[in-house]
Design a protein around this motif. Structure first.
Motif, PDB file in Angstrom:
ATOM      1  N   TYR A   1      68.478  54.630  76.283  1.00  0.00           N
ATOM      2  CA  TYR A   1      68.276  55.941  76.898  1.00  0.00           C
ATOM      3  C   TYR A   1      68.644  55.940  78.375  1.00  0.00           C
ATOM      4  O   TYR A   1      69.341  56.831  78.858  1.00  0.00           O
ATOM      5  CB  TYR A   1      66.821  56.391  76.727  1.00  0.00           C
ATOM      6  CG  TYR A   1      66.546  57.726  77.387  1.00  0.00           C
ATOM      7  CD1 TYR A   1      66.830  58.924  76.726  1.00  0.00           C
ATOM      8  CD2 TYR A   1      66.046  57.799  78.683  1.00  0.00           C
ATOM      9  CE1 TYR A   1      66.616  60.145  77.339  1.00  0.00           C
ATOM     10  CE2 TYR A   1      65.822  59.021  79.299  1.00  0.00           C
ATOM     11  CZ  TYR A   1      66.108  60.193  78.625  1.00  0.00           C
ATOM     12  OH  TYR A   1      65.903  61.396  79.240  1.00  0.00           O
TER      13      TYR A   1
ATOM     14  N   ASP B   1      64.960  61.148  73.860  1.00  0.00           N
ATOM     15  CA  ASP B   1      65.730  62.079  73.043  1.00  0.00           C
ATOM     16  C   ASP B   1      65.857  61.658  71.594  1.00  0.00           C
ATOM     17  O   ASP B   1      65.970  62.489  70.690  1.00  0.00           O
ATOM     18  CB  ASP B   1      67.128  62.256  73.645  1.00  0.00           C
ATOM     19  CG  ASP B   1      67.901  60.940  73.708  1.00  0.00           C
ATOM     20  OD1 ASP B   1      67.275  59.856  73.719  1.00  0.00           O
ATOM     21  OD2 ASP B   1      69.146  60.992  73.758  1.00  0.00           O
ATOM     22  N   VAL B   2      65.848  60.343  71.328  1.00  0.00           N
ATOM     23  CA  VAL B   2      65.959  59.798  69.968  1.00  0.00           C
ATOM     24  C   VAL B   2      64.912  58.701  69.827  1.00  0.00           C
ATOM     25  O   VAL B   2      64.763  57.864  70.720  1.00  0.00           O
ATOM     26  CB  VAL B   2      67.359  59.207  69.691  1.00  0.00           C
ATOM     27  CG1 VAL B   2      67.442  58.703  68.259  1.00  0.00           C
ATOM     28  CG2 VAL B   2      68.463  60.224  69.968  1.00  0.00           C
TER      29      VAL B   2
ATOM     30  N   ARG C   1      71.929  58.104  68.889  1.00  0.00           N
ATOM     31  CA  ARG C   1      72.266  58.701  70.187  1.00  0.00           C
ATOM     32  C   ARG C   1      73.773  58.639  70.430  1.00  0.00           C
ATOM     33  O   ARG C   1      74.401  59.632  70.821  1.00  0.00           O
ATOM     34  CB  ARG C   1      71.519  57.972  71.299  1.00  0.00           C
ATOM     35  CG  ARG C   1      71.862  58.488  72.701  1.00  0.00           C
ATOM     36  CD  ARG C   1      71.093  57.745  73.780  1.00  0.00           C
ATOM     37  NE  ARG C   1      69.652  57.941  73.620  1.00  0.00           N
ATOM     38  CZ  ARG C   1      68.805  56.976  73.285  1.00  0.00           C
ATOM     39  NH1 ARG C   1      69.240  55.734  73.096  1.00  0.00           N
ATOM     40  NH2 ARG C   1      67.523  57.244  73.143  1.00  0.00           N
TER      41      ARG C   1
END
Length: 403
Positions: A305, A147-148, A333
């Motif tokens: 993550y 996601d990042v 995040r």
């Protein structure tokens, strides 16, 4: 010529996953979760993970999932790398890894290759394999992105240096982003063409589940985990300091150091834990940490993550202490998740990294909202989305073979 295409003989699907694993556990654990979900959804499929993780052998793998261990390299705090073993320099080690990857791909002959994070692999080691599989063999190639990745300007410079944009445009049939665009877009700042953007799929986060039924919890605890532990010293020190300074702080803390927090630092922490008389207990490594998440009253963790996915999956109130070097991935995040009400963050900004701020954060855990109260729609659909895409890609490959 791919023997499968040449003979038109059906065979069970083969999925290969590449995770360079130069630091921590994240890439291997993500690839393992994907492989397990894919083979569970398709009982005829097998999956082979290529990983550089030095602790891959300490994990169990489900039926029809196996792994190949690549020679290890170590990521230093300044972002550079050195070879772990074999008396070889980093260039020689990279060349050896590249040869092993290509040879494995040639023999295993995957229908789909899923590459974790690095479009060209570690130091470009994946390029010979990408050429092989995108040629006559025509495997479907997928780039999976968490996601990042990093702050946009830094990431853009990194991808430019590695030739990652060109490789993504040339080789990859699809890009899977293991998150939600409404939370964060990891490709922001990358000069991706419109054709590449049309290949992007936002899957949602990768849900984690218990492999076995969790044992009942005798007394409440806060789970403290720095993930792999390689950069978790500051967070662990802060938690221990909180319990040392405030003798009434509760509930007890269950600390999982991770396999990379060791040596004198670990020994010093062990001595401090012993003096807390059971208010903090500690173990080195637990490959089934999902059960500890499931039983916890709350979590104090770093911002990787996989840990974030576990916080979401088990709907735990969490305090995240993100690392900020050598990249800002965890900070981005955690700060975005805090904005959305998913977690609370402690770092060098805001309240700062003080013992009192950690005491206050642990005491406030019962009053935090749970992640499910903040964001719900599609948040944890990632594995279902991935298995659907695998089915689509396999069907396309079958149609191509029949032409």
């Amino acid at each position: 010529m791919n023997p499968t295409l040449a003979t038109m003989t059906p065979r069970p699907p083969r999925i290969m996953l590449y995770s360079h694993d130069t630091f921590g556990l994240g890439h291997l654990r993500r690839s393992r979760a994907l492989a397990e979900a894919i083979t569970r959804a398709n009982p005829t499929a097998s999956a082979l993970i290529l990983t550089g993780s030095p602790v891959a052998g300490r994990f169990t793998f489900p039926a029809r999932v196996d792994h190949v261990r690549l020679p290890g390299v170590t990521k230093l705090r300044d972002g550079s790398y050195e070879s772990q073993t074999l008396g070889m320099d980093i260039e020689q080690t990279t060349e050896l890894r590249a040869g092993l990857i290509r040879a494995t791909a040639e023999q295993y002959d995957p229908d789909i290759l899923i590459v974790d994070k690095e479009p060209t692999g570690f130091r470009g080691e994946l390029l010979p394999t990408l050429d092989l599989l995108s040629g006559e063999r025509r495997a479907r190639l997928v780039l999976g992105l968490r996601d990042v990745l990093d702050e946009p300007a830094v990431l853009a410079a990194e991808w430019d240096r590695k030739g990652a944009i060109a490789a993504t445009e040339r080789y990859y049939d699809e890009l899977w982003i293991y998150g939600l665009r409404s939370i964060y877009d990891p490709t922001e700042g990358l000069a991706l063409g419109e054709d590449v953007k049309r290949r992007m799929h936002w899957t949602g986060y990768l849900r984690r589940a218990l492999s076995t039924e969790a044992a009942p919890v005798d007394d409440p605890y806060v789970l403290v985990t720095p993930g792999g532990g390689g950069d978790g010293q500051s967070m662990v020190n802060l938690v221990l300091s909180a319990y040392e300074q405030d003798p009434t702080l509760g509930p007890r803390a269950m600390l999982v150091y991770g396999p990379f927090l060791s040596g004198e630092t670990r020994a010093d922490f062990e001595a401090r834990v012993a003096k807390l008389n059971g208010r903090v207990t500690a173990v080195g490594f637990d490959s089934q940490i999902e059960a500890l998440f499931a039983g916890a009253e709350g979590v104090v963790c770093m911002g990787g993550y996989n840990t974030f996915c576990e916080v979401l999956s088990f709907d735990k109130r969490a305090v995240i202490v993100p690392r900020t070097v050598p990249r800002l991935e965890q900070y981005i995040r955690a700060s975005r998740a805090e904005e959305l009400g998913l977690v609370r963050m402690l770092c060098d900004t805001g309240q700062g990294m003080t013992t009192q701020s950690m005491i206050d954060a642990i005491r406030a855990l019962p009053d935090q909202t749970k992640p499910s109260q903040a964001v719900s729609d599609g948040l944890l659909d990632g594995l279902d989305y991935v298995t659907d895409r695998v089915s689509v890609l396999l069907a396309k490959a079958a149609d191509k073979a029949a032409e």
